[in-house]
Scaffold this motif. Structure first.
Motif, PDB file in Angstrom:
ATOM      1  N   HIS A   1       5.035  -5.198  -6.342  1.00 19.44           N
ATOM      2  CA  HIS A   1       4.598  -6.552  -6.692  1.00 19.44           C
ATOM      3  C   HIS A   1       5.024  -6.991  -8.082  1.00 19.44           C
ATOM      4  CE1 HIS A   1       2.063  -6.545  -3.133  1.00 19.44           C
ATOM      5  NE2 HIS A   1       1.599  -5.366  -3.512  1.00 19.44           N
TER       6      HIS A   1
ATOM      7  N   ARG B   1      -2.830  -9.108  -8.117  1.00 19.16           N
ATOM      8  CA  ARG B   1      -3.228  -8.463  -6.867  1.00 19.16           C
ATOM      9  C   ARG B   1      -3.670  -7.030  -7.097  1.00 19.16           C
ATOM     10  NH1 ARG B   1       1.265 -10.309  -2.651  1.00 19.16           N
ATOM     11  NH2 ARG B   1      -0.270  -9.339  -1.313  1.00 19.16           N
TER      12      ARG B   1
ATOM     13  N   PHE C   1       2.615   0.169  -7.021  1.00 13.89           N
ATOM     14  CA  PHE C   1       2.197  -1.231  -7.045  1.00 13.89           C
ATOM     15  C   PHE C   1       3.160  -2.066  -7.876  1.00 13.89           C
ATOM     16  CE2 PHE C   1      -0.032  -4.750  -8.965  1.00 13.89           C
ATOM     17  CZ  PHE C   1      -0.666  -5.334  -7.877  1.00 13.89           C
TER      18      PHE C   1
ATOM     19  N   ASP D   1      -4.972  -5.647  -3.776  1.00 14.34           N
ATOM     20  CA  ASP D   1      -4.215  -4.585  -3.123  1.00 14.34           C
ATOM     21  C   ASP D   1      -4.429  -3.251  -3.808  1.00 14.34           C
ATOM     22  OD1 ASP D   1      -3.164  -6.253  -1.275  1.00 14.34           O
ATOM     23  OD2 ASP D   1      -1.445  -6.818  -2.518  1.00 14.34           O
TER      24      ASP D   1
END
Lengths: 530, 178
Positions: free
Chosen positions: A313, A397, A309, A423
């Motif tokens: 991001h 997110r 992740f 997410d």
């Protein structure tokens, strides 16, 4: 007490004891380790002098005196191991036992009953009466959580004084006079928020909590000194466990926090520990929904998911929700882990409820202050609103969530909408909640009774909690989860040992640095004094 | 709770009070009596002195401590109030009790009363600790089982009508100081 600093010397059975002038003779003797039987005297209640058991012989007094209502005076000579005192005690106990039903086998107090103990130690051991014992109310339902047995009552009036002086509700009275005296309620039931304390102050089994009634014998209970997890007051408690289960919580004396009391809500809030709905294996998201996994796989999966992740991001898109239920050490490690990844926004969701001006505090979690002192969260709402807005704006997110309090922190639709947009969601919680069903990994959390550590109460007092129950083999407590993730994500080799974490906390600066871990005594250690 | 020592009065045994020599003589008298009795039977022509178990069974003396059982009253209920003293007294921890509440005057009864007979060592401390004469050492000796689960006796298996235990209850009333 004209000059409390002045000390006087008294002699008890040839032993010289120093005490502040004006102190209660009984308390002075008890503090000196002398074994003086007493019922009606309680250090946190007013003097009643009704049980007559603490009588001692004092030189210069014409008769025996009750030591609970006698102040020490310089040069006082007291005799305890005296035939007259012993005979008096035997007589008082015989009168107390005259009508006491011998239902010790079915009495929940048996084993910790003051009447049993003192009768065995100081009594005559045999009844001389042949008359039938008086019959009165048994198992009387006098309150939501309390049962009264009038036959067992020895009329010490501790409960009456408790209701008048501590809970200030005054439900209990002693009616009639002489040997017709009876303990009872009058116009309202014993339903105050502190009602279960009357079962603690009751020296016999006359007042019992419904919760512990006919459930477990006290001699099987193993007691662990700990701290109540139910609100930020941090009342000192004993966890009584047996057969791998908690059977009751009782207050433990700490004059700085809770004297000898605790609220009923806190006392009854232990059932979640042995709840059948607790999560016992980690869950990882699979094709057909969350599926059980073993600890190593789940932790690897969590670390992998966080790593991916952050690569995709950036670390700024990941947020953390710290838990006010976890210990100082765990939260410190949690913060280390999240910051090692690069997380900037950490918030905390604190459950709130009713409060009063005595023990019950509004924050229904034990360690919110600790999280704030560690510098994990800031702001009046502990950064929660900012975090939620960032989630809604799409800046964040992914979330690492400790505990289920987040679900109650805002209207359900708002939280659910936020959770639906994420997410990545990693949850560490006591139960598998359907609203967290989108979590990539759900890790079981550990309750206050299953771990060691410290809580910081609302006033900044750091207090120890201790492990009373064993966890299953292979179990990773919250601190070990954070440590494993930290080690994997930041290529470190830390271990989760409380003393070592405290050293790290000290190096980190902050207000915990001033407290040495092994100096936290039974009364805790205040952050302010440091 | 602090541990408390209660000193029980136990007069020291002396040579004259304990009378070990009398016990030896007593034992020898039992052996001699059996020997002489059997000798007499043999001289009168008896050949077989064995007891043909299980067709034949000895009536065991009341001092025998067999399987602990629970006394069942005439109304079909157990006498036990689940006070837990036997559980506490048991040196092998073979007893497990979970109490529950009843509307009867006795207030409580054992919801679960299990004895693991594979662990029981027949010491009889449970019987001595019992304030209600509810757990009694019966004369039942045939408690073997093919499985471990079979050695775990539940309350329903342990209940025996109290009349059948009279020999033993009379014996313990005579012998135990209560």
């Amino acid at each position: 007490m004209s000059n409390p600093a002045k000390t006087v010397r008294i002699t008890v059975d040839n032993q010289v004891i120093e005490a502040p002038e004006g102190a209660t003779l009984l308390q002075v003797m008890l503090d000196a380790g002398l074994d003086i039987p007493h019922y009606c005297y309680h250090p946190k209640l007013s003097i009643d002098g009704s049980c007559r058991l603490c009588q001692v012989k004092i030189d210069g007094m014409p008769k025996l005196q009750i030591s609970c209502n006698t102040q020490v005076r310089d040069g006082m000579v007291v005799h305890v191991a005296d035939p007259e005192v012993e005979l008096t005690r035997r007589g008082v106990l015989e009168l107390l036992l005259l009508n006491h039903p011998l239902d010790c086998p079915i009495c929940d107090k048996a084993g910790e009953c003051w009447l049993q103990n003192f009768a065995m130690r100081f009594g005559a051991r045999h009844a001389r009466t042949i008359e039938p014992r008086r019959k009165h109310g048994k198992r009387m339902d006098i309150g939501e959580r309390i049962l009264l047995d009038q036959e067992r009552c020895i009329l010490c009036r501790r409960c009456v004084r408790f209701c008048r002086e501590v809970s200030k509700t005054g439900e209990l009275f002693v009616f009639n006079h002489g040997d017709h005296s009876l303990l009872d309620i009058y116009d309202r039931r014993l339903d105050n928020d502190y009602s279960m304390n009357v079962a603690d102050v009751c020296p016999v089994g006359a007042l019992e909590t419904k919760d512990f009634h006919h459930r477990m014998r006290v001699w099987f209970l193993e007691e662990t000194a700990s701290v109540c997890p139910s609100c930020s007051n941090g009342c000192n408690i004993m966890i009584s466990a047996a057969r791998g289960k908690i059977w009751r919580l009782t207050p433990r004396r700490n004059d700085e926090v809770n004297d000898t009391w605790m609220c009923d809500a806190g006392r009854l809030n232990y059932k979640f520990v042995g709840d059948a709905g607790r999560l016992v294996t980690p869950l990882v998201a699979g094709e057909g929904g969350p599926a059980p996994a073993n600890w190593d796989d789940a932790l690897q999966r969590a670390a992998g998911a966080i790593g991916d992740f952050v690569k995709r991001h950036g670390a700024k898109a990941l947020g953390g929700v710290a838990s006010p239920h976890l210990t100082n050490e765990e939260n410190f490690r949690c913060g280390e882990m999240l910051r090692a990844v690069g997380v900037e926004r950490i918030a905390m969701a604190v459950p709130r409820g009713k409060h009063d001006d005595f023990l019950i505090k509004a924050e229904k979690a034990a360690n919110a202050r600790g999280v704030r002192e560690l510098g994990l969260v800031a702001g009046p709402d502990d950064g929660l609103e900012e975090l939620l807005r960032a989630c809604e704006a799409g800046e964040i997110r992914g979330l690492y969530v400790c505990g289920g309090d987040l679900l109650e922190a805002a209207p359900a639709e708002r939280i659910d909408a936020i959770l639906g947009k994420l997410d990545l969601l990693i949850v560490q919680d006591l139960a598998a909640r359907p609203r967290f069903a989108r979590a990539a990994v759900t890790l079981p959390a550990t309750t206050f009774a299953e771990k060691d550590g410290t809580f910081t109460n609302h006033a900044g007092r750091v207090q120890r909690i201790r492990r009373a129950l064993a966890t299953p083999p292979g179990w990773r407590a919250d601190g070990e989860i954070f440590t494993t993730l930290l080690n994997t994500l930041a290529a470190r080799s830390e271990r989760f040992e409380i003393a070592a974490v405290w050293e790290a906390m000290s190096r980190d600066g902050g207000r915990f640095a001033a407290i040495a871990f092994d100096r936290i005594g039974p009364e805790g250690a205040p952050l302010d004094a440091a | 709770m602090a541990v408390q020592v209660v000193n029980v009065r136990r007069p020291a045994a002396t040579f004259s009070s304990a009378k070990p020599w009398l016990a030896i003589l007593k034992g020898m008298w039992v052996s001699t009596r059996h020997f002489l009795g059997n000798l007499g039977l043999f001289l009168r022509g008896r050949q077989d002195f064995a007891i043909h178990f299980p067709e034949q069974r000895l009536v065991q003396p009341p001092a025998l401590r067999g399987m602990p059982v629970l006394a069942r009253m005439a109304d079909g209920k157990e006498r036990c109030v689940a006070c837990g003293l036997c559980e506490w007294a048991c040196p092998t921890s073979c007893i497990t009790i979970y109490p529950a509440e009843t509307a009867d005057e006795v207030e409580r009864y054992p919801e679960i009363f299990d004895i693991d007979m594979s662990r029981c060592m027949f010491c009889g401390l449970c019987e001595e600790a019992c304030p209600e004469e509810a757990i009694i050492m019966s004369r039942q000796l045939e408690i073997a089982s093919y499985t471990r689960a079979g050695s775990l006796w539940h309350k329903a298996d342990l209940l025996v009508p109290v009349e059948q235990l009279k020999t033993r209850t009379d014996y313990i009333r005579r012998n135990y100081e209560r």
